[in-house]
Design a protein around this motif. Sequence first.
Motif: not given
Length: 263
Positions: A201, A206-207, A209-211, A213-214, A250
């Motif tokens: 993160f 960060a972006h 990882t977040v995308l 996971i989404c 991502a």
Amino acid sequence: MVVTSFTAAAIYLLVATLQYRSIRSQQPASRTAILSLSWMALLLHAVCAIAAIQYAEGINLGFFKISAIISLIINLAFLLNVQWRPVQNLLIILYPIAAITVVTASLAPGNQTPLHNLTGGMLLHIGSSILAYAVLTLAACQAGMVALQDYQLRHRHPIGLVQILPPLQVMEKILFEMLWAGLLLLTLSIGSGMVFLENMFAQQLAHKTVLSICAWALFAVLLWGHHQLGWRSQTAVRFTLTGFIALMLAYFGSKLVLEVILQ
């Protein structure tokens, strides 16, 4: 490498044209010719892609370089899959993209600092990420075929490509098999990143990882809904394409902005 890359691109486009003409004429193309030319193009693609990422200082995974590698893995997965599944028509989408990536990888400069001293854990993360993206790209292409087939069947005018596709139930089964494989690889990718990368993160990650996971959550919910609630057809297509878009952003979003647009 430039000559080799253009040769690979020409063979890819030739095979895509042969398959397209077979669809238009509703006469199956020679499977032997299609597969032989495909493996030839893949071999040349591999030579170019590997040469493009290798630098004296390490491995370059810039936007154009990694695009060629991912396209190579996608086509390899496709050719292995086509031996047992009726997915030959996907090459109409995959091969023109491969032709573009293999040429640009040979011509484009490397705008990213090469990576060196990669640990086994980092190689596991990079490898599983590329494999996950490759398999889920095939799933997204398959979802597009399912959407087209479902639309034309609902409107009672199956023409062209749809007429030579397997039954919709078979197409959906292949889609969910790809999604299961892609989800397992994506789980390995995210899990290995959490374990072997210092901070998933961090600002530059960060972006991604977040995308990622989404996307994982969307694919997981879809597979749960299919198993528990019987989700099919358009619902499966929407979830698959939305998850793929998140994953594509991502993998390529920041690379495209930092290395192509801003450069």
